[in-house]
Design a protein around this motif. Structure first.
Motif, PDB file in Angstrom:
ATOM      1  N   PRO A   1       0.818  -1.220   0.000  1.00 11.70           N
ATOM      2  CA  PRO A   1       0.000   0.000   0.000  1.00 11.70           C
ATOM      3  C   PRO A   1       0.846   1.263   0.000  1.00 11.70           C
ATOM      4  O   PRO A   1       2.016   1.248   0.400  1.00 11.70           O
ATOM      5  CB  PRO A   1      -0.808  -0.118   1.294  1.00 11.70           C
ATOM      6  CG  PRO A   1       0.041  -0.951   2.190  1.00 11.70           C
ATOM      7  CD  PRO A   1       0.744  -1.931   1.295  1.00 11.70           C
ATOM      8  N   VAL A   2       0.251   2.340  -0.464  1.00 18.81           N
ATOM      9  CA  VAL A   2       0.901   3.649  -0.387  1.00 18.81           C
ATOM     10  C   VAL A   2       0.814   4.121   1.060  1.00 18.81           C
ATOM     11  O   VAL A   2      -0.264   4.129   1.655  1.00 18.81           O
ATOM     12  CB  VAL A   2       0.211   4.666  -1.319  1.00 18.81           C
ATOM     13  CG1 VAL A   2       0.824   6.052  -1.158  1.00 18.81           C
ATOM     14  CG2 VAL A   2       0.309   4.202  -2.763  1.00 18.81           C
TER      15      VAL A   2
ATOM     16  N   GLU B   1      -2.741  18.332   3.600  1.00 18.88           N
ATOM     17  CA  GLU B   1      -3.994  17.969   2.917  1.00 18.88           C
ATOM     18  C   GLU B   1      -3.713  17.563   1.471  1.00 18.88           C
ATOM     19  O   GLU B   1      -4.299  16.603   0.950  1.00 18.88           O
ATOM     20  CB  GLU B   1      -4.943  19.161   2.953  1.00 18.88           C
ATOM     21  CG  GLU B   1      -6.362  18.855   2.487  1.00 18.88           C
ATOM     22  CD  GLU B   1      -7.078  17.839   3.366  1.00 18.88           C
ATOM     23  OE1 GLU B   1      -7.947  17.115   2.832  1.00 18.88           O
ATOM     24  OE2 GLU B   1      -6.765  17.754   4.578  1.00 18.88           O
ATOM     25  N   ASN B   2      -2.810  18.284   0.843  1.00 21.06           N
ATOM     26  CA  ASN B   2      -2.443  17.989  -0.544  1.00 21.06           C
ATOM     27  C   ASN B   2      -1.807  16.608  -0.662  1.00 21.06           C
ATOM     28  O   ASN B   2      -2.094  15.845  -1.595  1.00 21.06           O
ATOM     29  CB  ASN B   2      -1.478  19.060  -1.047  1.00 21.06           C
ATOM     30  CG  ASN B   2      -1.266  18.987  -2.539  1.00 21.06           C
ATOM     31  OD1 ASN B   2      -2.211  18.844  -3.296  1.00 21.06           O
ATOM     32  ND2 ASN B   2      -0.027  19.065  -2.969  1.00 21.06           N
TER      33      ASN B   2
ATOM     34  N   ARG C   1      -3.260  13.318  -2.655  1.00 24.17           N
ATOM     35  CA  ARG C   1      -2.402  12.667  -3.656  1.00 24.17           C
ATOM     36  C   ARG C   1      -2.199  11.195  -3.331  1.00 24.17           C
ATOM     37  O   ARG C   1      -2.183  10.343  -4.221  1.00 24.17           O
ATOM     38  CB  ARG C   1      -1.067  13.401  -3.718  1.00 24.17           C
ATOM     39  CG  ARG C   1      -0.216  13.009  -4.920  1.00 24.17           C
ATOM     40  CD  ARG C   1       0.987  13.915  -5.065  1.00 24.17           C
ATOM     41  NE  ARG C   1       1.960  13.702  -4.004  1.00 24.17           N
ATOM     42  CZ  ARG C   1       2.392  14.655  -3.199  1.00 24.17           C
ATOM     43  NH1 ARG C   1       1.915  15.886  -3.311  1.00 24.17           N
ATOM     44  NH2 ARG C   1       3.290  14.394  -2.261  1.00 24.17           N
ATOM     45  N   MET C   2      -2.051  10.909  -2.033  1.00 22.67           N
ATOM     46  CA  MET C   2      -1.866   9.523  -1.598  1.00 22.67           C
ATOM     47  C   MET C   2      -3.090   8.668  -1.931  1.00 22.67           C
ATOM     48  O   MET C   2      -2.973   7.506  -2.315  1.00 22.67           O
ATOM     49  CB  MET C   2      -1.606   9.477  -0.087  1.00 22.67           C
ATOM     50  CG  MET C   2      -0.263  10.060   0.322  1.00 22.67           C
ATOM     51  SD  MET C   2       1.084   8.892   0.038  1.00 22.67           S
ATOM     52  CE  MET C   2       2.470   9.797   0.721  1.00 22.67           C
TER      53      MET C   2
ATOM     54  N   ARG D   1      -5.307   4.337  -5.209  1.00 20.15           N
ATOM     55  CA  ARG D   1      -6.272   3.798  -6.170  1.00 20.15           C
ATOM     56  C   ARG D   1      -5.556   3.347  -7.442  1.00 20.15           C
ATOM     57  O   ARG D   1      -5.825   2.265  -7.963  1.00 20.15           O
ATOM     58  CB  ARG D   1      -7.338   4.842  -6.514  1.00 20.15           C
ATOM     59  CG  ARG D   1      -8.369   4.333  -7.523  1.00 20.15           C
ATOM     60  CD  ARG D   1      -9.366   5.388  -7.931  1.00 20.15           C
ATOM     61  NE  ARG D   1     -10.224   4.886  -8.989  1.00 20.15           N
ATOM     62  CZ  ARG D   1     -11.345   4.211  -8.810  1.00 20.15           C
ATOM     63  NH1 ARG D   1     -11.749   3.933  -7.585  1.00 20.15           N
ATOM     64  NH2 ARG D   1     -12.062   3.787  -9.830  1.00 20.15           N
ATOM     65  N   TYR D   2      -4.630   4.180  -7.913  1.00 20.35           N
ATOM     66  CA  TYR D   2      -3.883   3.823  -9.129  1.00 20.35           C
ATOM     67  C   TYR D   2      -3.106   2.527  -8.913  1.00 20.35           C
ATOM     68  O   TYR D   2      -3.066   1.666  -9.796  1.00 20.35           O
ATOM     69  CB  TYR D   2      -2.935   4.957  -9.506  1.00 20.35           C
ATOM     70  CG  TYR D   2      -2.027   4.618 -10.662  1.00 20.35           C
ATOM     71  CD1 TYR D   2      -2.483   4.698 -11.969  1.00 20.35           C
ATOM     72  CD2 TYR D   2      -0.719   4.191 -10.441  1.00 20.35           C
ATOM     73  CE1 TYR D   2      -1.659   4.374 -13.034  1.00 20.35           C
ATOM     74  CE2 TYR D   2       0.108   3.859 -11.497  1.00 20.35           C
ATOM     75  CZ  TYR D   2      -0.366   3.957 -12.794  1.00 20.35           C
ATOM     76  OH  TYR D   2       0.445   3.622 -13.841  1.00 20.35           O
ATOM     77  N   LYS D   3      -2.505   2.385  -7.733  1.00 17.39           N
ATOM     78  CA  LYS D   3      -1.705   1.195  -7.449  1.00 17.39           C
ATOM     79  C   LYS D   3      -2.597  -0.048  -7.411  1.00 17.39           C
ATOM     80  O   LYS D   3      -2.241  -1.098  -7.946  1.00 17.39           O
ATOM     81  CB  LYS D   3      -0.987   1.363  -6.116  1.00 17.39           C
ATOM     82  CG  LYS D   3       0.129   0.356  -5.892  1.00 17.39           C
ATOM     83  CD  LYS D   3       1.050   0.806  -4.783  1.00 17.39           C
ATOM     84  CE  LYS D   3       2.346   0.005  -4.788  1.00 17.39           C
ATOM     85  NZ  LYS D   3       3.289   0.454  -3.754  1.00 17.39           N
ATOM     86  N   ARG D   4      -3.770   0.085  -6.789  1.00 12.45           N
ATOM     87  CA  ARG D   4      -4.692  -1.054  -6.736  1.00 12.45           C
ATOM     88  C   ARG D   4      -5.166  -1.443  -8.129  1.00 12.45           C
ATOM     89  O   ARG D   4      -5.253  -2.628  -8.458  1.00 12.45           O
ATOM     90  CB  ARG D   4      -5.892  -0.711  -5.849  1.00 12.45           C
ATOM     91  CG  ARG D   4      -5.566  -0.691  -4.357  1.00 12.45           C
ATOM     92  CD  ARG D   4      -6.830  -0.625  -3.527  1.00 12.45           C
ATOM     93  NE  ARG D   4      -6.524  -0.686  -2.104  1.00 12.45           N
ATOM     94  CZ  ARG D   4      -7.340  -1.194  -1.184  1.00 12.45           C
ATOM     95  NH1 ARG D   4      -8.507  -1.695  -1.544  1.00 12.45           N
ATOM     96  NH2 ARG D   4      -6.999  -1.204   0.084  1.00 12.45           N
TER      97      ARG D   4
END
Length: 447
Positions: free
Chosen positions: A130-131, A272-273, A277-278, A283-286
């Motif tokens: 996970p990130v 917050e940024n 981004r995380m 989501r992209y990694k999954r």
């Protein structure tokens, strides 16, 4: 249409079909006879008036060329006939090979769309790293912001990690000939960022401005020029300039320079940024590991022509200014694995959306039309008409369907988190000046 006899049909790959076709002897003879008579009327043969040479003379003088023309013409016709007979729809022009004028046989290799079956895609276990977000992530973000707003100043001390070096690098092969691709002038590197080969960087550590040395290094496996990989290179390197970066102090004044009220507000914004981004990165990694797994569980091949075309698209997109044909070919090979993955993902999404009955609802399409109208400052009817004319509605429908299918797959998969295997850290000595900020004296830096 001339019809040949299919002697052999073979699936060499699930996307590559091979047909061995025989041209009928009688038809070949008729075509040769027809061409011989045709040329006898127009060819000037010594000893005969133009158009009066006998067919036998024409064949004796030009027989090989006439037979080749007859073979080529019948090969094209029988190939098209075979495609119709076998109900084959090629995805690219067929590759004709092993043609034999004596036996009247030839082989056609035809790229076709493979039969794609996607059965295993729900409730599958997927391991991934996970990130992660921790306090150090914010510190790194702030540190990077300070670096981007820092100032490089010359120093006379030995170099350390984080220093900026301006170097001249000359490279020679084992025959003492210059290696153009590895020769650089006024080349700027930040020590520790891996912009030069490891042996070169290690040697540069501890050097001062004005010093010069010779280094021998082996070109590593991951170097972009494959023809140089594994070769021993002799480098002559000269340090022209050595600079350290002065970071601005981390205080309210720095935050104000960045457009915030104080340091606390800057931290809150960055925090917050980072978290947003995380979430996107997670989501992209999954998605990435999900499709890797589905491709692994439902293997299928792709026609090479389709993969090559997609890879070439990436080259055109990301290397628009590249004119060298050889380099473009090398880049196309590099992009092929990515191109194959992208195409397979599209096929998988299309198959699963049909199986699961996933469609774009009209209400979802209407939202996209409304958003487009607002962006383009149009009313809804104008926007819809323009999108219909440019076929954008079909694109939007496919985009919505794809997004919903990916969400369906994410919700119906079991993601199992695992710990990342961290590589051994280099024993890097920190830049001794970096954290002194604006407090470093001019005398110390000889500025």
């Amino acid at each position: 249409m001339s019809k040949g006899k299919i002697i052999k049909k073979e699936h060499k790959k699930d996307w590559l079909l091979s047909l061995t076709i025989e041209i009928p002897k009688e038809e070949f003879n008729r075509k040769v006879d027809y061409l011989a008579k045709k040329y006898s009327k127009i060819v000037q043969v010594p000893g005969f008036r133009k158009g009066k040479a006998p067919v036998s003379v024409i064949m004796k003088k030009y027989g090989d060329s006439i037979e080749q023309e007859a073979f080529d013409e019948l090969m094209e016709k029988t190939y098209k006939s075979a495609l119709i007979e076998e109900k084959i729809i090629p995805v690219a022009i067929g590759n004709i090979k092993d043609f034999n004028k004596e036996s009247l046989l030839y082989t056609a290799e035809i790229e076709i769309m493979p039969k794609i079956e996607v059965e295993r895609y729900k409730n599958i276990d997927i391991e991934y790293v996970p990130v992660k977000y921790d306090d150090n992530t914010l510190d790194v973000e702030i540190d990077n912001l300070r670096k981007r707003n820092g100032e490089f100043v010359p120093v006379e001390r030995p170099s350390s990690y984080g220093d900026l070096m301006i170097i001249d690098l000359k490279a020679y092969d084992e025959n003492n000939k210059p290696v153009k691709d590895l020769t650089m002038e006024n080349y700027g590197i930040t020590l520790g960022d891996g912009y030069v080969f490891e042996e070169v960087e290690k040697t540069l550590l501890g050097m001062k401005a004005g010093q010069e040395t010779n280094i021998q290094s082996v070109v590593p496996d991951n170097y972009k020029k494959q023809e140089l990989v594994g070769k021993e290179i002799d480098f002559n390197v000269k340090v022209k300039e050595l600079k350290t970066i002065l970071l601005p102090n981390l205080d309210d004044e720095f935050a104000k320079d960045m457009g915030y009220k104080n340091l606390e507000e800057l931290r809150e914004y960055l925090n917050e940024n980072i978290k947003n981004r995380m979430k996107e990165d997670e989501r992209y990694k999954r998605e990435s590991v999900l499709f890797d797994k589905i491709i692994e569980l439902n293997p299928f091949g792709l026609p090479e022509s389709i993969v090559n075309e997609e890879a070439l698209y990436f080259v055109r997109q990301y290397h628009k200014n590249e004119k060298d044909k050889k380099k473009k070919e090398e880049l196309t090979k590099i992009y092929k694995p990515l191109a194959e993955k992208v195409i397979k993902r599209e096929f998988i999404i299309n198959k699963i959306s049909k199986k699961e009955g996933i469609v774009a609802e009209q209400s979802e399409i209407d939202i996209e039309i409304k958003n487009y109208a607002e962006r383009m400052k149009m009313n809804l009817e104008e926007a819809k008409k323009k999108m219909e004319e440019e076929d954008d509605l079909t694109y939007i429908e496919e985009k919505i369907k794809s997004k919903k299918t990916v969400q369906f797959l994410l919700e119906n998969s079991n993601f199992i988190q695992k710990e990342e295997e961290l590589p051994e850290k280099k024993n890097e000595k920190l830049n001794p000046d970096m954290d002194k900020g604006r407090e470093i004296s001019k005398e110390e830096n000889n500025v």
